[in-house]
Design a protein around this motif. Structure first.
Motif, PDB file in Angstrom:
ATOM      1  N   TRP A  20     108.285 -42.037 -41.854  1.00  0.00           N
ATOM      2  CA  TRP A  20     109.090 -42.197 -43.063  1.00  0.00           C
ATOM      3  C   TRP A  20     108.349 -43.023 -44.091  1.00  0.00           C
ATOM      4  O   TRP A  20     107.424 -43.762 -43.780  1.00  0.00           O
ATOM      5  N   VAL A  35     111.524 -38.475 -44.897  1.00  0.00           N
ATOM      6  CA  VAL A  35     111.355 -38.529 -43.440  1.00  0.00           C
ATOM      7  C   VAL A  35     110.936 -37.145 -42.967  1.00  0.00           C
ATOM      8  O   VAL A  35     111.425 -36.133 -43.478  1.00  0.00           O
ATOM      9  N   VAL A  70     116.982 -46.725 -41.298  1.00  0.00           N
ATOM     10  CA  VAL A  70     116.352 -45.404 -41.318  1.00  0.00           C
ATOM     11  C   VAL A  70     116.778 -44.610 -40.090  1.00  0.00           C
ATOM     12  O   VAL A  70     117.112 -43.425 -40.188  1.00  0.00           O
TER      13      VAL A  70
END
Length: 97
Positions: A20, A35, A70
């Motif tokens: 990412w 990502v 994330v």
């Protein structure tokens, strides 16, 4: 086009490896994170979060993006239908914080 290795970070979510990167150009005051699966063969995930960006001079304090966030966003994208190993157009996910 894949995510460049320079400046990207690795993360493992549910046994799958991803990379990412926080994209330099925000999308209309949204933090923009790209990502993709580490194998690089599937579709890209574009996360747009309504968090102040570096260019926003009015923001009081920037909150850094953490790997835990994330990972959470990747899980949300998979639940919303993103198939990281299947090629196709980028999957966009809007996050309200």
């Amino acid at each position: 086009m894949g995510i460049p290795k320079k400046g990207s970070r690795k993360i493992t979510v549910d046994g799958e490896n991803f990379i990412w990167l926080i994209r330099r150009q925000p999308y209309i005051n949204y933090l923009n994170v790209a990502v993709e699966h580490a194998e690089g063969t599937g579709s890209k995930l574009i996360i747009m979060a309504d968090r102040p960006v570096i260019d926003d001079c009015n923001s009081i304090q920037m909150k850094p993006v953490t790997p835990a966030e994330v990972a959470l966003w990747i899980n949300q994208a998979v639940k919303a239908g993103w198939k990281p190993k299947k090629s196709g157009k980028p999957f966009e996910l809007m996050i309200s914080l």
